[in-house]
Design an enzyme around this catalytic site. Structure first.
Site, PDB file in Angstrom:
ATOM      1  N   TYR A   1     -53.002  41.228 -39.023  1.00 12.73           N
ATOM      2  CA  TYR A   1     -54.405  41.019 -38.606  1.00 12.73           C
ATOM      3  C   TYR A   1     -54.822  39.576 -38.899  1.00 12.73           C
ATOM      4  O   TYR A   1     -55.410  38.900 -38.046  1.00 12.73           O
ATOM      5  CB  TYR A   1     -55.307  42.012 -39.356  1.00 12.73           C
ATOM      6  CG  TYR A   1     -56.791  41.709 -39.263  1.00 12.73           C
ATOM      7  CD1 TYR A   1     -57.540  42.093 -38.163  1.00 12.73           C
ATOM      8  CD2 TYR A   1     -57.449  41.030 -40.301  1.00 12.73           C
ATOM      9  CE1 TYR A   1     -58.903  41.817 -38.088  1.00 12.73           C
ATOM     10  CE2 TYR A   1     -58.806  40.746 -40.232  1.00 12.73           C
ATOM     11  CZ  TYR A   1     -59.531  41.139 -39.124  1.00 12.73           C
ATOM     12  OH  TYR A   1     -60.876  40.857 -39.056  1.00 12.73           O
TER      13      TYR A   1
ATOM     14  N   SER B   1     -62.008  35.189 -38.268  1.00 14.91           N
ATOM     15  CA  SER B   1     -62.250  35.735 -39.617  1.00 14.91           C
ATOM     16  C   SER B   1     -61.830  34.718 -40.668  1.00 14.91           C
ATOM     17  O   SER B   1     -60.936  33.899 -40.436  1.00 14.91           O
ATOM     18  CB  SER B   1     -61.412  37.002 -39.811  1.00 14.91           C
ATOM     19  OG  SER B   1     -61.432  37.408 -41.164  1.00 14.91           O
TER      20      SER B   1
ATOM     21  N   LYS C   1     -55.971  36.392 -36.331  1.00 17.31           N
ATOM     22  CA  LYS C   1     -57.221  35.628 -36.426  1.00 17.31           C
ATOM     23  C   LYS C   1     -56.928  34.126 -36.516  1.00 17.31           C
ATOM     24  O   LYS C   1     -57.710  33.303 -36.042  1.00 17.31           O
ATOM     25  CB  LYS C   1     -58.048  36.117 -37.621  1.00 17.31           C
ATOM     26  CG  LYS C   1     -58.567  37.550 -37.455  1.00 17.31           C
ATOM     27  CD  LYS C   1     -59.493  37.670 -36.255  1.00 17.31           C
ATOM     28  CE  LYS C   1     -60.234  38.981 -36.164  1.00 17.31           C
ATOM     29  NZ  LYS C   1     -61.187  39.036 -35.058  1.00 17.31           N
TER      30      LYS C   1
HETATM   31  P1  NAP Z   1     -67.233  47.553 -36.666  1.00 20.18           P
HETATM   32  O1  NAP Z   1     -68.561  47.570 -37.348  1.00 20.18           O
HETATM   33  O2  NAP Z   1     -66.220  48.558 -37.116  1.00 20.18           O
HETATM   34  O3  NAP Z   1     -67.508  47.698 -35.092  1.00 20.18           O
HETATM   35  C1  NAP Z   1     -66.477  47.810 -34.243  1.00 20.18           C
HETATM   36  C2  NAP Z   1     -67.006  47.833 -32.799  1.00 20.18           C
HETATM   37  O4  NAP Z   1     -65.902  47.573 -31.969  1.00 20.18           O
HETATM   38  C3  NAP Z   1     -67.570  49.152 -32.367  1.00 20.18           C
HETATM   39  O5  NAP Z   1     -68.647  48.908 -31.467  1.00 20.18           O
HETATM   40  C4  NAP Z   1     -66.401  49.809 -31.615  1.00 20.18           C
HETATM   41  O6  NAP Z   1     -66.909  50.779 -30.727  1.00 20.18           O
HETATM   42  C5  NAP Z   1     -65.787  48.571 -30.958  1.00 20.18           C
HETATM   43  N1  NAP Z   1     -64.359  48.571 -30.617  1.00 20.18           N
HETATM   44  C6  NAP Z   1     -63.316  48.845 -31.416  1.00 20.18           C
HETATM   45  N2  NAP Z   1     -62.154  48.659 -30.758  1.00 20.18           N
HETATM   46  C7  NAP Z   1     -62.468  48.219 -29.522  1.00 20.18           C
HETATM   47  C8  NAP Z   1     -61.717  47.843 -28.383  1.00 20.18           C
HETATM   48  N3  NAP Z   1     -60.375  47.895 -28.361  1.00 20.18           N
HETATM   49  N4  NAP Z   1     -62.380  47.415 -27.283  1.00 20.18           N
HETATM   50  C9  NAP Z   1     -63.720  47.375 -27.269  1.00 20.18           C
HETATM   51  N5  NAP Z   1     -64.490  47.722 -28.309  1.00 20.18           N
HETATM   52  C10 NAP Z   1     -63.876  48.147 -29.424  1.00 20.18           C
HETATM   53  O7  NAP Z   1     -66.505  46.127 -36.799  1.00 20.18           O
HETATM   54  P2  NAP Z   1     -67.075  44.711 -37.309  1.00 20.18           P
HETATM   55  O8  NAP Z   1     -66.837  44.624 -38.762  1.00 20.18           O
HETATM   56  O9  NAP Z   1     -68.417  44.492 -36.774  1.00 20.18           O
HETATM   57  O10 NAP Z   1     -66.025  43.699 -36.651  1.00 20.18           O
HETATM   58  C11 NAP Z   1     -66.344  42.934 -35.492  1.00 20.18           C
HETATM   59  C12 NAP Z   1     -65.504  41.668 -35.476  1.00 20.18           C
HETATM   60  O11 NAP Z   1     -65.754  40.913 -36.663  1.00 20.18           O
HETATM   61  C13 NAP Z   1     -63.988  41.882 -35.416  1.00 20.18           C
HETATM   62  O12 NAP Z   1     -63.423  40.889 -34.599  1.00 20.18           O
HETATM   63  C14 NAP Z   1     -63.559  41.644 -36.856  1.00 20.18           C
HETATM   64  O13 NAP Z   1     -62.218  41.233 -36.941  1.00 20.18           O
HETATM   65  C15 NAP Z   1     -64.513  40.537 -37.230  1.00 20.18           C
HETATM   66  N6  NAP Z   1     -64.678  40.364 -38.674  1.00 20.18           N
HETATM   67  C16 NAP Z   1     -65.273  41.333 -39.417  1.00 20.18           C
HETATM   68  C17 NAP Z   1     -65.432  41.120 -40.779  1.00 20.18           C
HETATM   69  C18 NAP Z   1     -66.103  42.131 -41.663  1.00 20.18           C
HETATM   70  O14 NAP Z   1     -66.063  41.934 -42.901  1.00 20.18           O
HETATM   71  N7  NAP Z   1     -66.738  43.145 -41.144  1.00 20.18           N
HETATM   72  C19 NAP Z   1     -64.961  39.932 -41.364  1.00 20.18           C
HETATM   73  C20 NAP Z   1     -64.365  38.981 -40.566  1.00 20.18           C
HETATM   74  C21 NAP Z   1     -64.233  39.202 -39.213  1.00 20.18           C
HETATM   75  P3  NAP Z   1     -65.972  51.966 -30.079  1.00 20.18           P
HETATM   76  O15 NAP Z   1     -65.434  52.754 -31.222  1.00 20.18           O
HETATM   77  O16 NAP Z   1     -66.942  52.753 -29.219  1.00 20.18           O
HETATM   78  O17 NAP Z   1     -64.935  51.256 -29.294  1.00 20.18           O
END
Ligand code: NAP
Length: 254
Positions: free
Chosen positions: A158, A145, A162
């Site tokens: 968090y 991130s 990262k």
């Molecule tokens: P999201 O839309 O909330 O999706 C989360 C996904 O993770 C869901 O499929 C959820 O399904 C699954 N999940 C949650 N905990 C889990 C676990 N312990 N084991 C396996 N699956 C799990 O999240 P996102 O924003 O796409 O984030 C994905 C990645 O991008 C993360 O690493 C996050 O730190 C990174 N990121 C996101 C952003 C942002 O702005 N969105 C920015 C920088 C980095 P279930 O509930 O069925 O488990």
């Protein structure tokens, strides 16, 4: 779906039933890979598999909480049993159970953040590497991130988890280069998903946040997926140990 930059490849994508992970699974599938998708809830897995199949992607769904040893092992074994091997791992899962000052973070929240966000990537890599060695090559991508470069207020633990991934990429890239396995990361900026909705959908906060983004908009999940597909492809055959920042120009100096 067999023609494409990833034709013939088998990819595991964790936390891939929505958000960035699902967009990555769709993109790798569209580019020709067979995709193993996973998350904690069976109903989410089934729904995402259906969506991928409707798009013509060859997909297998597994229930896998990345913090659980047995579920990680079962997912890796299912990929080998069903698709014959593993070429790509995208370690995308992360949690953030704590908002607040570092000084106030309970130890169990800290442990959970590091178990899921960092330790699981290390353990999954150890699990898939022997299978990649059998194939003669592999590509691993960790999803870190922009917060790993500049810690976000109230998201200290968090953010530090990262930052740890930036180091994990370097350490593994060195160690696995001889096995023809490339290890890279993608560092998204703020991308509209359920995970980031507290930041993007809170009036006042989202405007303040956008002032730190030179492109003055949040990212889309597809924009992260395209970069991941590139890092897994032959076009990135001489790229290892790198983190590609996809953040609309946000500051990425450590
Ligand atoms: P999201 O839309 O909330 O999706 C989360 C996904 O993770 C869901 O499929 C959820 O399904 C699954 N999940 C949650 N905990 C889990 C676990 N312990 N084991 C396996 N699956 C799990 O999240 P996102 O924003 O796409 O984030 C994905 C990645 O991008 C993360 O690493 C996050 O730190 C990174 N990121 C996101 C952003 C942002 O702005 N969105 C920015 C920088 C980095 P279930 O509930 O069925 O488990």
């Amino acid at each position: 779906m067999s023609v494409g930059t990833l034709a013939g490849k088998v990819a595991i994508v964790t936390a891939s039933t929505e958000g960035i992970g699902l967009a990555i699974a769709k993109r790798l599938g569209k580019d020709g890979a067979k995709v193993v998708i996973s998350s904690r809830k069976r109903s989410n897995v089934d729904k995402a598999v259906e969506e991928l199949k409707r798009l013509g992607v060859t997909a297998l769904g597994c229930r896998c909480h990345v913090g659980h040893d047995e579920q990680r092992r079962n997912m890796v074994q299912a990929a080998v049993d069903q698709f014959g091997g593993i070429d790509i791992l995208v370690s995308n899962a992360a949690v953030n159970p704590f908002f607040g000052n570092m000084m106030d973070c309970p130890e169990d929240s800290w442990n959970k953040i590091f178990d899921v966000n960092v330790k699981a990537s290390w353990l999954l890599t150890r699990e898939v590497v022997p299978h990649m060695i059998k194939r003669g090559s592999g590509a691993i991508v960790f999803v870190t991130s922009i917060a790993g470069y500049t810690p976000m207020p109230m998201l200290g633990p968090y953010s530090v988890s990262k930052t740890a991934l930036l180091g994990l990429v370097k350490a593994f890239a060195h160690e696995l280069a001889n096995d023809n396995i490339r290890v890279n990361a993608v560092a998204p900026g703020v991308v509209r998903t359920k995970f980031s909705s507290a930041l993007t959908d809170t009036e006042g906060l989202s405007d303040a946040l956008l002032t730190t983004v030179p492109m003055r908009r949040f990212g889309e999940t597809d924009e992260i997926a395209g970069t991941v597909s590139f890092l897994c492809s032959k076009d990135a055959s001489y790229v290892t140990g790198e983190t590609m920042v996809v953040a609309g120009g946000m500051n990425s100096k450590l």
